[in-house]
Design an enzyme around this catalytic site. Structure first.
Site, PDB file in Angstrom:
ATOM      1  N   GLY A  45     -35.013  10.332 -26.902  1.00  0.00           N
ATOM      2  CA  GLY A  45     -35.882   9.369 -26.929  1.00  0.00           C
ATOM      3  C   GLY A  45     -36.680   9.301 -28.224  1.00  0.00           C
ATOM      4  N   GLU A 100     -41.766  14.830 -28.895  1.00  0.00           N
ATOM      5  CA  GLU A 100     -41.456  14.126 -27.647  1.00  0.00           C
ATOM      6  C   GLU A 100     -41.799  12.585 -27.571  1.00  0.00           C
ATOM      7  OE1 GLU A 100     -39.271  14.021 -25.515  1.00  0.00           O
ATOM      8  OE2 GLU A 100     -39.019  15.779 -24.128  1.00  0.00           O
ATOM      9  N   ASP A 101     -41.035  11.688 -27.152  1.00  0.00           N
ATOM     10  CA  ASP A 101     -41.349  10.556 -26.585  1.00  0.00           C
ATOM     11  C   ASP A 101     -42.296  10.424 -25.509  1.00  0.00           C
ATOM     12  OD1 ASP A 101     -39.229  10.974 -25.308  1.00  0.00           O
ATOM     13  OD2 ASP A 101     -38.704   9.007 -25.213  1.00  0.00           O
ATOM     14  N   ASP A 104     -43.748  13.468 -18.620  1.00  0.00           N
ATOM     15  CA  ASP A 104     -44.030  12.672 -17.416  1.00  0.00           C
ATOM     16  C   ASP A 104     -44.178  13.507 -16.492  1.00  0.00           C
ATOM     17  OD1 ASP A 104     -43.937  10.973 -15.423  1.00  0.00           O
ATOM     18  OD2 ASP A 104     -42.028  10.511 -15.483  1.00  0.00           O
ATOM     19  N   LYS A 132     -47.863  10.801 -19.978  1.00  0.00           N
ATOM     20  CA  LYS A 132     -48.207   9.854 -18.884  1.00  0.00           C
ATOM     21  C   LYS A 132     -48.249  10.933 -17.578  1.00  0.00           C
ATOM     22  CE  LYS A 132     -44.551   7.884 -16.389  1.00  0.00           C
ATOM     23  NZ  LYS A 132     -43.493   6.862 -16.065  1.00  0.00           N
ATOM     24  N   PHE A 153     -42.931   2.211 -15.980  1.00  0.00           N
ATOM     25  CA  PHE A 153     -41.510   2.356 -16.354  1.00  0.00           C
ATOM     26  C   PHE A 153     -41.786   1.902 -17.974  1.00  0.00           C
ATOM     27  CE2 PHE A 153     -37.436   2.909 -17.555  1.00  0.00           C
ATOM     28  CZ  PHE A 153     -36.854   3.774 -16.689  1.00  0.00           C
ATOM     29  N   ASP A 160     -35.984   4.310 -23.115  1.00  0.00           N
ATOM     30  CA  ASP A 160     -34.835   3.509 -22.641  1.00  0.00           C
ATOM     31  C   ASP A 160     -35.042   3.307 -21.180  1.00  0.00           C
ATOM     32  OD1 ASP A 160     -34.177   6.356 -21.929  1.00  0.00           O
ATOM     33  OD2 ASP A 160     -32.186   5.424 -21.450  1.00  0.00           O
ATOM     34  N   ARG A 166     -34.079   0.841 -26.323  1.00  0.00           N
ATOM     35  CA  ARG A 166     -34.554   2.007 -27.209  1.00  0.00           C
ATOM     36  C   ARG A 166     -34.864   1.292 -28.526  1.00  0.00           C
ATOM     37  NH1 ARG A 166     -33.779   7.246 -25.360  1.00  0.00           N
ATOM     38  NH2 ARG A 166     -31.824   7.354 -24.314  1.00  0.00           N
TER      39      ARG A 166
HETATM   40  C1  PRP Z   1     -37.333  11.748 -21.247  1.00  0.00           C
HETATM   41  C2  PRP Z   1     -38.325  12.214 -22.346  1.00  0.00           C
HETATM   42  C3  PRP Z   1     -38.454  13.686 -22.116  1.00  0.00           C
HETATM   43  C4  PRP Z   1     -38.336  13.835 -20.505  1.00  0.00           C
HETATM   44  C5  PRP Z   1     -39.657  13.975 -19.961  1.00  0.00           C
HETATM   45  O1  PRP Z   1     -36.135  12.360 -21.698  1.00  0.00           O
HETATM   46  O2  PRP Z   1     -37.635  12.082 -23.821  1.00  0.00           O
HETATM   47  O3  PRP Z   1     -37.390  14.698 -22.644  1.00  0.00           O
HETATM   48  O4  PRP Z   1     -37.731  12.545 -20.099  1.00  0.00           O
HETATM   49  O5  PRP Z   1     -39.727  14.110 -18.414  1.00  0.00           O
HETATM   50  P1  PRP Z   1     -40.465  15.185 -17.783  1.00  0.00           P
HETATM   51  O6  PRP Z   1     -41.555  15.198 -18.261  1.00  0.00           O
HETATM   52  O7  PRP Z   1     -40.508  14.213 -16.349  1.00  0.00           O
HETATM   53  O8  PRP Z   1     -39.495  16.251 -17.901  1.00  0.00           O
HETATM   54  P2  PRP Z   1     -34.648  11.538 -20.784  1.00  0.00           P
HETATM   55  O9  PRP Z   1     -34.406  12.547 -19.964  1.00  0.00           O
HETATM   56  O10 PRP Z   1     -35.200  10.151 -20.428  1.00  0.00           O
HETATM   57  O11 PRP Z   1     -33.668  11.415 -22.104  1.00  0.00           O
HETATM   58  P3  PRP Z   1     -33.788  10.522 -23.299  1.00  0.00           P
HETATM   59  O12 PRP Z   1     -34.862  11.475 -24.314  1.00  0.00           O
HETATM   60  O13 PRP Z   1     -32.500  10.693 -24.035  1.00  0.00           O
HETATM   61  O14 PRP Z   1     -34.375   9.264 -23.197  1.00  0.00           O
END
Ligand code: PRP
Length: 186
Positions: A45, A100-101, A104, A132, A153, A160, A166
């Site tokens: 991401g 990181e993007d 959460d 977030k 979301f 994504d 994306r």
């Molecule tokens: C997303 C984002 C972080 C993670 C954060 O990745 O890029 O790596 O989730 O979530 P958390 O704080 O609840 O642990 P995702 O698993 O969606 O994969 P992606 O980066 O390939 O979109």
């Protein structure tokens, strides 16, 4: 671009993203002057954010990439995490900034910080575009955060929904979020 399949509303415009990314780049450039900075991008991401951010950093720095996989309840990232793509370059003795993007629950970042702090790095901090908060399960505080938001979301600018969206140039909230309740980002 063709009309997206899901209803969505713009949350952070292209212009707002560009402005904030430039501010983060300037701040990181000032903070890491004279250090041996490695931007450790968490795929997939963060790839668009990292591509823009690194071009706003005026220091010499390296880029490296990791990918994690998580196994949790349903589509949430609350389970065990493992590194499926480790860094490619030397990190011992260097100043790592994880990119990181979105943070959460915070579980992925908590795991990454713990992992890298055990690798004889000089320092490990993190920069997230989106902080977030509603589902946070850790007491992490971002060293650099582009935007904070409570919930929703989010898609676009690297984020994504089932690998869709994306490539949208701004960040949007999916409006039929109830339909995505099992996986409210990630
Ligand atoms: C997303 C984002 C972080 C993670 C954060 O990745 O890029 O790596 O989730 O979530 P958390 O704080 O609840 O642990 P995702 O698993 O969606 O994969 P992606 O980066 O390939 O979109």
């Amino acid at each position: 671009m063709s009309k997206p399949q899901h209803a969505m509303q713009e949350l952070f415009s292209q212009e707002a993203l560009a402005r904030r990314v430039a501010e983060l780049g300037a701040q990181i450039s000032a903070d890491y002057a004279g250090r041996d900075l490695v931007l450790m991008v968490v795929l997939g991401g963060a790839f668009i954010f990292a591509a823009d951010l690194c071009r706003k950093i005026t220091l010499e720095c390296s880029l490296d990439f990791v990918r994690v996989a998580s196994y949790g309840a349903g589509l949430e990232s609350a389970g065990a995490i493992r590194l499926v793509q480790p860094p490619s370059h030397r990190i011992a003795g260097r100043d790592l900034l994880l990119v990181e993007d979105i943070v959460d629950t915070g579980l992925t970042m908590q795991w990454l910080l713990h992992y890298f702090r055990n690798q004889q790095t000089a320092s490990v901090r993190f920069c997230t575009l989106i902080d977030k908060t509603e589902r946070r399960q850790t007491d992490l505080v971002a060293d650099y955060a582009g935007f904070s938001c409570k919930e929703g979301f989010l898609v676009g600018y690297g984020l994504d929904f089932s690998e869709q969206y994306r490539n949208l140039p701004a960040i949007y909230t999916l409006l039929d979020a109830a339909d995505h309740a099992a996986s409210p980002n990630p």
